[in-house]
Structure formats: C-alpha cells, structure tokens
Write an enzyme that holds these catalytic residues in place. Structure first.
Site, PDB file in Angstrom:
ATOM      1  N   GLY A 309      43.335  44.491  36.994  1.00 20.91           N
ATOM      2  CA  GLY A 309      43.304  43.903  35.891  1.00 20.91           C
ATOM      3  C   GLY A 309      41.508  43.821  35.352  1.00 20.91           C
ATOM      4  N   SER A 310      41.360  42.635  34.768  1.00 18.44           N
ATOM      5  CA  SER A 310      40.005  42.729  34.058  1.00 18.44           C
ATOM      6  C   SER A 310      38.994  42.331  34.937  1.00 18.44           C
ATOM      7  CB  SER A 310      39.999  41.631  33.023  1.00 18.44           C
ATOM      8  OG  SER A 310      40.896  41.957  31.684  1.00 18.44           O
ATOM      9  N   ILE A 311      39.363  41.774  36.196  1.00 20.29           N
ATOM     10  CA  ILE A 311      38.275  41.737  37.133  1.00 20.29           C
ATOM     11  C   ILE A 311      37.371  43.145  37.800  1.00 20.29           C
ATOM     12  CG2 ILE A 311      39.286  39.776  38.228  1.00 20.29           C
ATOM     13  CD1 ILE A 311      40.004  41.204  40.771  1.00 20.29           C
ATOM     14  N   LYS A 313      36.596  45.270  35.531  1.00 17.10           N
ATOM     15  CA  LYS A 313      35.572  45.314  34.358  1.00 17.10           C
ATOM     16  C   LYS A 313      34.207  45.087  34.973  1.00 17.10           C
ATOM     17  CE  LYS A 313      38.742  43.980  30.425  1.00 17.10           C
ATOM     18  NZ  LYS A 313      39.161  42.966  29.572  1.00 17.10           N
TER      19      LYS A 313
END
Length: 593
Positions: A309-311, A313
């Site tokens: 997920g967003s980690i 990014k």
C-alpha cells in the site's frame, strides 16, 4: 619301458594340473573372501565384536547482542540399549522382551508396544541390531529409576534438552530443534552447523558372551561442543516490540501483527516479532491443528508477502526525485481519476484539491501518485524498484525467505502502473521493504538485513573469543545521498502535518509513511471486502536516522483500519521507548560502533 615312462609323466602332469587348479581356486577364493568380501565381513565382525555408544556434543547457546541467553541446552539423560547384552540378559533371567518393555513403559511414560519394537530393532540386512536409542531428554528421577532396575544392557548417559529462556519470546526468529537436537527452523536451522558441534563416542570390544574384554580399554572420542551464536537482537528492544505487537493484536482483534526494528547503517535487526506466536518450550499446546501450528512456526517478516500500500509511495517518490520527474509539478485531486475504463479513488473521497509534490506525500494522495507514476512511466519506476531490491530475495540469514512479486515491464499496462505507484499490485516482505527503506535512511546504500552478529566460544574462565563476525553486507549504492536527505525531510511532514501525525514524538524528528492496503483473497485472487493491512514505516532522527521500524497490522477488526489510526500509534510508543533506552544506555552500547 618308454611307454611306462610316458604314462608316469602323464599321470604326474594330471596331478600337477589338478593341484595347480586347486591352488588357483583356493587362491581365488581367498582373494574373494579377503579382498572382495572383506568390507562386508569386517562390518559384520565389528557389529559382533564391538559396541559403540555415540556421545552428543552440547549444542551451543543463542545469545542477544549483549550476551543475554535466549536459547541454551540443559543437562538431562538419554537411555540407550546395548541390544546384544539385553538379549543375553533376558535369556539368563528368563524374562521376556514384553515383560521388560512393560517395566520400562511405566517409568518412561511410553507405550510398551513401541518399546518392544525398539528391542527387536534389525539392521538393513535383516540381522538383529547391536544397539538402539530408547529415549532422549529424560529427567533425572526417571533416569534414576531406570538405573535401579539394574538390567545389563540398558545404558543411562548424559544428554541435553533445548530450552528457550522466555517461551514465545522471539520464537519465529529463534526457531526450534527436532528430537535429534537438529535445527529445523529459524536461527536453529540457519546456524545448525555452528551450534551442533561434533559428536564423540565410546567404542569397546566384547567377548562371545558380550562382556567387555578385560585387556581392552574403551576408545573414547570426546565430543566438541557447539559454538554460541550472538544475534544482532537487543533483548530490551525485543521486549518492547513483543509487548507492542501483542497489545496491537488484542486491541485491534487483528489476524496478525508483525514488527521489525533495524539499524539502517549496517542492516542489523534489533528486534523482530510476529503475533500470534508459539511457546518454544511447549509448542504442542498452541493448537491441535497441525496446519495452524506450521503457520505459526513461519517467520512472517521473512516468508510472507504482502501488498505494502502507501508505504510503497516512498519508493515512487524516490524514483521521481532520482529522475527529476514531477517533483515541481502541481497535482489536482478531485477524489478519483480514470485510467482507461478503470476509476481509481483516493482514500479521501472528497479529494485533496490542488497539491504539490510534497503535499501528495504528506497527504498520501492516491490520485497524485497515479499521476506521478504515469509521468515516470513503467520503465523508470519498475527499474528503480528493482534497483532497490524488490522482486528478489535480500539474502537474509534466516530460512524460507520469499522474493516478493514485482511486475515485468512487458506485462504492465497503464492501470497496473497506476496502482503500482501507490503500492498495490506489488508484493513485498518486511525485510525486503526495510532494506529499501534503510537505503533512504542511511543516505542511499542498500545493505543486506541480517540476524547474526558473531560466532563465539567461551573458555573455562568465561572469557569470550570471537570465531567469526558477520561480513556479508552486500552493500551497493542505489540512491543519491542528497536526494535521500530531501526525501526524509518530506517524510517528516507526513508525521508533523499529514496522515502520520499519530506517530509524532516531541523532539524526536520522526520521518515516516503510513500504508493501508486491501488484502487479496487467496481463493478468488480478488481483494476481500473489509480486509486491510495497516502499516507504518518510520525512521528517526530524520537528519541521520539511527533506528528504522515497520509496524504491520493484518486485518484489524472493525471500520477503523487506516494505518494512521492503527499502526502509527504503535510506532510512536516504540520510538519513545527505544530512544529513552538509547539515552540511558548510550548509543554505542545499544547500536554498537
């Protein structure tokens, strides 16, 4: 006259040929017996004339970085059987093997049928065996009762039992040993050779009645005890992590919680915990379901893949900085974006509006990162991810590591690229992600994660000598140091102003990133409704990080599943505890030189 001489000569030649033939046959037979069959007959003779008892070496200890014991071998006893002597004893005493088996079964809490089978052990060639192991890891009271039977042929000798100091403490990392004392998982398996040592033995010759020959001294080969393995783990930090993981598991009624704490400069793992976990001293009581037990034995941080997920990014942002793509652009988020026929929503359905590069990081804006991913293109983003170690094993010195999953550029379309940019459609392990995250923390160097610090032994005065130090760091430069510093400063704003504010600690300057990812259903391959992985990756202090950590909470129960609410508070508490500990003990004492 001449005829008689001829007949005599003929008879003499016949006899001579017969004698020569007989001699050749005897010589051939002797050659066959003494040369061809010698190994077999020698083995049979040794089995009949010699008795050998193996003496196991004492298995080395597993220690934390400060030499605190995590696993050790305790003194117990083993029961071996000299089967030849027992057979003679049974004959002399008019006792049957079943009667002896019943006596032993009562003392050793074994089934009599199983003991009878051991008493009648045979060799591969079908002949009766000369020796067998009856039971290992026998406590002293039982061993004393066996001795009191005074049955010739039953040998009671010292043995060792593996004991783990704190039950389920670090259980997925330490691993366990089998009934023969050999490592089958975790550190016990990875460093089985160093821990095992070299077995010794006692060999003595016996007469036809199986008594030891009086003139023959037993040949004794002393065992060489195993080395001690010193881990990079700090017992105090591990204790913080164990308690934090258990609390997060219970508070969120989660499926699992995994936490890892590292030194980003050298790849040392300071703590690694998975909950739920097994009690290493009593694993059979955890579950009656063998598959469930096997699952609990796994080290999720090394063996399990998850969508970050967003980690992830952080990786996309690093790729943009390296290629100077989209870092000065403006991004508009109205809550969703359409790629082809696919609509991708931001976690904030109302949208974040107009944003800068730093804004999409601190707000964890999916729409902004979709646009950034498309600007980068699949070649740049996937190539950078590969350089950071995704899609391949790190080489960590723990067994069963997974390589994760990273799409090939040839099989990546625009939708795949868009979801990859915000961390879906890619699978990583915790150690794999942390190796990349550490490169951002330490100024751009990828370092292999590892759990072993030293292989050592102690002399009679308890003075430690180092036999081997970990040296396989696999260092490679993957990111510019100045760009890494810029990215860390952007990640600070995630904690001070953005979605990671629940990880904020006054005066600590934490840089981090939250990640909330949908969880795929193993059977359908589609995302399961209402199931999420909530993660927080952080480092501190941002200017020159000493500690990195990753907290992952798998499938928290209820509607509150966002990482900023679930995982960030766990990270905050751990950062407080760890840096208070470092302040008290001193950085060099905790992290080393």
């Amino acid at each position: 006259m001449t005829k008689k001489i001829f007949i005599k000569k003929y008879r003499f030649m016949v006899v001579l040929i017969f004698i020569c033939t007989l001699f050749i046959a005897l010589a051939g037979r002797l050659f066959y017996v003494m040369v061809v069959m010698s190994p077999k007959y020698k083995t049979i003779a040794d089995e009949q004339q010699k008795s050998e008892i193996q003496i196991n070496a004492k298995r080395g200890r597993i220690l934390d970085r400060n030499a605190n014991e995590l696993a050790m071998s305790m003194d117990v006893y083993r029961i071996d059987l000299d089967l030849k002597t027992i057979r003679q004893t049974l004959t002399n005493s008019a006792m049957t093997s079943d009667e002896l088996a019943n006596k032993l079964a009562i003392i050793l809490n074994m089934k009599a049928e199983g003991i009878t089978k051991i008493l009648n052990t045979t060799l591969p060639n079908g002949l009766p065996a000369s020796s067998a192991v009856l039971k290992r890891e026998v406590e002293k009271p039982e061993a004393d009762k066996i001795k009191a039977l005074k049955i010739r042929g039953i040998i009671v000798s010292p043995d060792t039992e593996r004991y783990y100091m704190n039950g389920n403490f670090l259980s997925n990392v330490l691993g366990h040993v089998n009934s023969d004392g050999k490592g089958v998982s975790g550190v016990e398996l990875s460093y089985n050779k160093e821990l095992s040592g070299v077995s010794g033995n006692i060999i003595y010759e016996k007469d036809v009645k199986n008594n030891q020959l009086p003139y023959e001294d037993p040949k004794y080969v002393q065992p060489v005890d195993g080395k001690d393995v010193v881990l990079t783990i700090d017992e105090i930090i591990q204790d913080y992590v164990e308690k934090a993981a258990q609390k997060a598991l219970e508070d969120n009624k989660a499926k699992a919680v995994n936490i890892i704490v590292m030194n980003p400069k050298n790849g040392e793992i300071l703590a690694m915990a998975s909950k739920p976990s097994l009690d290493l001293n009593n694993p059979s009581n955890i579950s009656s379901n063998s598959k469930e037990v096997q699952k609990l034995w796994k080290n999720a941080s090394v063996q399990d893949n998850f969508e970050p997920g967003s980690i992830f990014k952080v990786i996309t942002a690093a790729s943009a900085l390296e290629s100077n793509t989209g870092t000065n652009d403006t991004y508009i988020d109205n809550g969703s974006i359409k790629i082809g026929n696919t609509v991708i929503h931001c976690w904030n359905l109302d949208g974040h509006g107009k944003q800068s590069f730093v804004d999409i990081i601190k707000n964890s804006c999916n729409v902004g990162f979709v646009e950034l991913g498309l600007k980068l293109g699949k070649d740049k983003l996937i190539s950078f991810a590969q350089k950071m170690g995704f899609g391949e094993k790190t080489g960590i010195d723990l067994p069963g590591e997974s390589s994760g999953v990273l799409r090939n550029t040839n099989k990546t379309n625009d939708v795949d690229l868009a979801t990859l940019a915000f961390g879906q459609g890619v699978a990583v392990t915790q150690v794999q992600y942390m190796a990349a995250f550490n490169a951002v923390a330490n100024g751009g160097t990828w370092v292999k994660p590892h759990i072993m610090k030293d292989i050592v032994h102690f002399d009679d005065n308890n003075i430690m000598s180092i036999d081997k130090q970990y040296s396989d760091y696999g260092k490679r430069n993957v990111f510019d140091a100045n760009l890494a510093l810029n990215l860390r400063q952007d990640l600070v704003k995630v904690v001070t102003e953005g979605v990671g504010q629940n990880a904020f600690v006054e005066g600590l300057d934490i840089a981090g990133k939250t990640g909330t990812a949908q969880v795929a259903d193993a059977e359908t391959g589609k995302y399961a409704a209402g199931k999420y992985m909530s993660s927080f990756a952080g480092m501190a202090p941002a200017a020159e990080p000493k500690i990195t950590l990753l907290v992952s909470v798998d499938e928290p129960e209820g509607s509150n599943y966002y990482a900023g609410e679930i995982s960030a508070p766990v990270a905050r508490d751990l950062f407080k505890q760890i840096f208070n500990y470092i302040a008290i003990k001193g950085e060099e004492n905790v992290l080393g030189k």
